[in-house]
Design a protein around this motif. Structure first.
Motif, PDB file in Angstrom:
ATOM      1  N   TYR A 237       0.794  -1.231   0.000  1.00 39.95           N
ATOM      2  CA  TYR A 237       0.000   0.000   0.000  1.00 39.95           C
ATOM      3  C   TYR A 237       0.824   1.277   0.000  1.00 39.95           C
ATOM      4  O   TYR A 237       0.296   2.372   0.002  1.00 39.95           O
ATOM      5  N   ILE A 238       2.104   1.142   0.049  1.00 40.71           N
ATOM      6  CA  ILE A 238       2.950   2.338   0.045  1.00 40.71           C
ATOM      7  C   ILE A 238       2.947   2.979  -1.341  1.00 40.71           C
ATOM      8  O   ILE A 238       3.180   2.309  -2.340  1.00 40.71           O
ATOM      9  N   ASP A 271      -0.557   9.153   4.621  1.00 42.09           N
ATOM     10  CA  ASP A 271      -1.199   7.851   4.392  1.00 42.09           C
ATOM     11  C   ASP A 271      -0.556   7.133   3.210  1.00 42.09           C
ATOM     12  O   ASP A 271      -0.323   5.929   3.251  1.00 42.09           O
ATOM     13  N   PHE A 272      -0.257   7.885   2.158  1.00 41.06           N
ATOM     14  CA  PHE A 272       0.372   7.289   0.972  1.00 41.06           C
ATOM     15  C   PHE A 272       1.690   6.610   1.337  1.00 41.06           C
ATOM     16  O   PHE A 272       1.957   5.485   0.967  1.00 41.06           O
ATOM     17  N   GLN A 274       2.743   5.588   4.131  1.00 39.41           N
ATOM     18  CA  GLN A 274       2.652   4.506   5.105  1.00 39.41           C
ATOM     19  C   GLN A 274       2.202   3.211   4.438  1.00 39.41           C
ATOM     20  O   GLN A 274       1.541   3.233   3.416  1.00 39.41           O
ATOM     21  N   ILE A 276      -0.231   1.465   4.818  1.00 39.76           N
ATOM     22  CA  ILE A 276      -1.621   1.295   5.248  1.00 39.76           C
ATOM     23  C   ILE A 276      -2.540   1.686   4.101  1.00 39.76           C
ATOM     24  O   ILE A 276      -2.252   2.628   3.366  1.00 39.76           O
ATOM     25  N   ASN A 405      -6.680   2.770  -1.763  1.00 40.37           N
ATOM     26  CA  ASN A 405      -6.576   4.011  -0.991  1.00 40.37           C
ATOM     27  C   ASN A 405      -7.816   4.816  -1.296  1.00 40.37           C
ATOM     28  O   ASN A 405      -8.031   5.193  -2.434  1.00 40.37           O
TER      29      ASN A 405
HETATM   30 MG    MG Z   1      -0.758   3.998   1.849  1.00 46.32          MG
END
Ligand code: MG
Ligand code: ADP
Length: 657
Positions: A237-238, A271-272, A274, A276, A405
């Motif tokens: 997800y990074i 968020d990007f 990370q 997650i 995302n």
């Molecule tokens: Mg992310």
């Protein structure tokens, strides 16, 4: 994780309890009481403090139990629909007091002159009057409790059952010790026991605090659990975007971002970076500049050669976003638009571009959900006005993504209280600050007698070249009531300003006619647009500086605010005129609130106060939890603490993974 109302595990079914046979079990089932946990969480609905107080020391408006001697023959009066009022005078602690019982005519025979009586009720010190709620015959001190049992069972029988559960079961779930000592809470067992068998006012208060906290905390844990399901951790997800290129792009924007916008961009970009999957809500009033925030992040995704999509609920919005993204990005991004009215040929071309990864950003309506729409690498999904889409639709789009995302956007300011309950499973970024130079819309309230003033105000804008929206009710001539018909109003404006200036658009028109009318207004060929609320959904004419709303009392605060948000979109001072003769206090209050603030978040708080949380979201979003003891508004601060604790527990768990 243990369920919200579970303190005894495993919970025995009620028919396993002593003294509960087949029949009682059935009755309990009618009350949704199936096991011992349901028994202990079936809490009293009210408490009567039977300890007698001295009336001379009682506070105004307090509910109290007093005793004294009946001094006059009770008088019974009946009025409409079988309602009744029973009145007598009593000597209570030397005060000659009027005692009134509503709708309890059978008490007439129990109040006997010169005899003693004990009364529970609300004391009005100014009138020396007690609004009696109960005549108390059981003179034992302490509290009596009331249960909601729908007549299937006596309160006494139920109380015995509760006592039986407390006597025979071990309560093996409780709040964490650390929280109990930090917030001075009781054990759940003791608290629940006190709620069923109250000993004193203070103890009852503490016990209620404990159970409230437990409810709010369990609820927040549940949300956190949902949140952690949405925010899956995986290096996949990074999105390792090129920060230098992004900074360069931001520096080419024609304006400086506001502090809140920068914070929003930072939240999303964090968020990007990370590992997650993003699950974030971007909240901000109309015109607060959410679109550019999303746009910058789309650009970030583009720097690693991946794709983004913006899904919007209507074609009008799709067109608007398309124009505005095109305008912002010029040739930096390849942007396409897909809606229900995209031609087959055009669609084929777009599908090809998406598959090959040539398109960086797709602006689309529901049309994007169709099976034949596939992306090369879709890594950023933006859902605008997210409340207008269902879970299934969201999942369908999500299934097309390469890195999941999701950013939700909403222009409906939601009070904080509700925000952390309804969106508690999301991360939230809020844009509260308006772009610099933006002047709040000046709002005033007029009556129909002041039409001359209204017309003059519109004229003044027109003389300087600015446009005006006019919102009017759509109704048949036959059902006039007090409402002004949109056609009448159109006629009045045509008489005043001439046909070449005024355009009419309403809900009964064909889409082509509507679009044509709106187009004339958008291109400034017509400067006055008379319409029903069709314009509520997406139209952007920065040249418009005035909004006139006829019969404004028909609308709730949030709709009025949305309508008002159509103006004030340039650095010009804009105006909103509410034309209204409100009939109710509530409607009057709404007009007053509208004229006193233009901050959407403040309005939403006021709206919540006026309507209460139950009504706030209407039937559609009945996602609000029903608590047994806690109250979302009253216990708001406790809710915040409970949330803080739930978050900290979850982050602890995530860190140790
Ligand atoms: Mg992310
Ligand atoms: P929203 O999507 O939140 O309703 P928009 O993104 O459409 O708001 O922004 C409204 C207008 O304000 C747009 O014309 C946009 O270009 C402009 N704008 C956005 N951010 C700023 C800013 N920081 N300074 C000046 N103008 C801005």
């Amino acid at each position: 994780m243990c369920a919200m109302y579970e303190v005894i595990t495993p919970g025995t079914p009620v028919h396993g309890l002593k003294g509960v046979g087949e029949k009682t079990a059935e009755k309990l089932h009618e009350l949704e009481i199936r096991d011992v946990n349901d028994v202990v969480f079936h809490l009293p609905t009210s408490y009567v403090d039977q300890s007698v107080v001295d009336l001379r020391e009682a506070e105004h408006d307090s509910s109290i139990t007093v005793e004294g001697t009946v001094k006059t023959e009770p008088k019974l009066a009946f009025f409409r629909r079988g309602m009744s009022r029973l009145t007598c005078f009593m000597d209570i602690d030397g005060i000659y007091t009027k005692v009134v019982f509503f709708n309890q005519p059978y008490l007439k025979d129990k109040l006997i002159i010169d005899e003693f009586a004990r009364v529970y009720g609300k004391f009005d010190r100014n009138k020396l009057e007690i609004n009696g709620q109960r005549l108390i015959f059981d003179t034992s001190p302490g509290y009596s409790v009331k249960y909601s049992l729908n007549r299937v069972m006596h309160a006494k029988t139920f109380s015995k059952l509760v006592a039986e559960v407390f006597g025979s079961h071990h309560f093996n779930h409780d709040l964490p010790e650390a929280l109990k000592s930090k917030y001075q809470l009781w054990s759940l067992r003791d608290a629940l026991h006190e709620l069923h068998f109250p000993k004193s006012r203070d103890a009852l208060h503490d016990a209620r605090r404990t159970v409230k906290f437990y409810e709010l905390y369990q609820f927040q844990l549940k949300l956190m659990h949902k949140r952690s399901e949405e925010r899956v951790r995986n290096d996949h997800y990074i999105i390792d975007y090129d920060i230098e290129r992004l900074k360069r792009f931001i520096s080419t924007l024609p304006f400086e971002l506001t502090g809140d916008q920068k914070a929003g961009v930072n939240d999303i970009c964090r968020d990007f970076k990370q590992n997650i999957s993003m699950h974030r809500l971007l909240q901000g009033d109309v015109g607060s500049g959410k679109t550019i925030v999303a746009g910058i992040c789309v650009y970030a995704v583009k720097t690693i050669g991946e794709q983004s999509v913006v899904m919007v609920p209507t074609e009008v919005l799709a067109n608007q976003h398309y124009e505005s993204f095109k305008d912002t990005f010029k040739d930096e991004l390849t942007i396409e638009r897909l809606t229900g009215s995209t031609s087959r040929k055009e669609k084929d071309r777009i599908l090809e571009g998406l598959r090959l990864g040539e398109i960086d950003l797709l602006i689309a309506t529901h049309a994007v959900l169709e099976d034949d729409v596939a992306f090369n690498r879709l890594s950023f999904i933006i859902i605008d006005e997210q409340h207008r889409f269902g879970v299934k639709q969201r999942q369908k789009l999500q299934a097309k993504s390469y890195r999941k995302n999701i950013l939700y956007m909403t222009a409906t300011p939601i009070p904080r209280t509700l925000s952390i309950t309804t969106f508690g499973d999301m991360d939230v970024s809020i844009i509260r600050e308006m772009p610099k130079g933006r002047k709040p819309v000046e709002t005033s309230w007029h009556t129909f007698d002041e039409m001359d003033q209204v017309m003059a105000a519109v004229r003044a804008q027109l003389n300087e070249g600015y446009s005006t929206y006019v919102v009017a009710p759509l109704i048949e001539e036959s059902e006039t009531l007090d409402l002004k018909n949109v056609n009448e109003i159109y006629q009045a404006f045509v008489d005043h300003f001439g046909e070449e200036t005024v355009e009419l658009v309403h809900g009964r028109m064909k889409p082509e006619e509507k679009n044509h009318g709106m187009h004339l207004f958008e291109t400034l060929e017509k400067k006055i647009l008379i319409s029903t609320t069709v314009i509520e959904v997406g139209i952007n004419v920065p040249n418009a500086t005035m909004m006139v709303i006829f019969n404004a009392e028909r609308f709730g605060l949030s709709t009025l605010h949305q309508l008002r948000g159509r103006v004030g979109r340039s650095s010009r001072q804009s105006y909103c005129l509410l034309v209204s003769q409100p009939q109710t206090d509530n409607a009057k209050l709404r007009m007053e609130i509208m004229t006193s603030t233009s901050d959407g978040f403040e309005l939403s708080e006021r709206d919540l106060e006026m309507r209460g949380p139950g009504d706030y979201f209407g039937v559609r979003q009945s996602g609000l939890p029903q608590f047994k003891v806690a109250d979302l508004i009253e216990d708001y601060r406790m809710l915040e603490y409970a949330r803080k604790e739930a978050i900290s527990i979850f982050e602890h768990m995530e860190d140790s993974r």
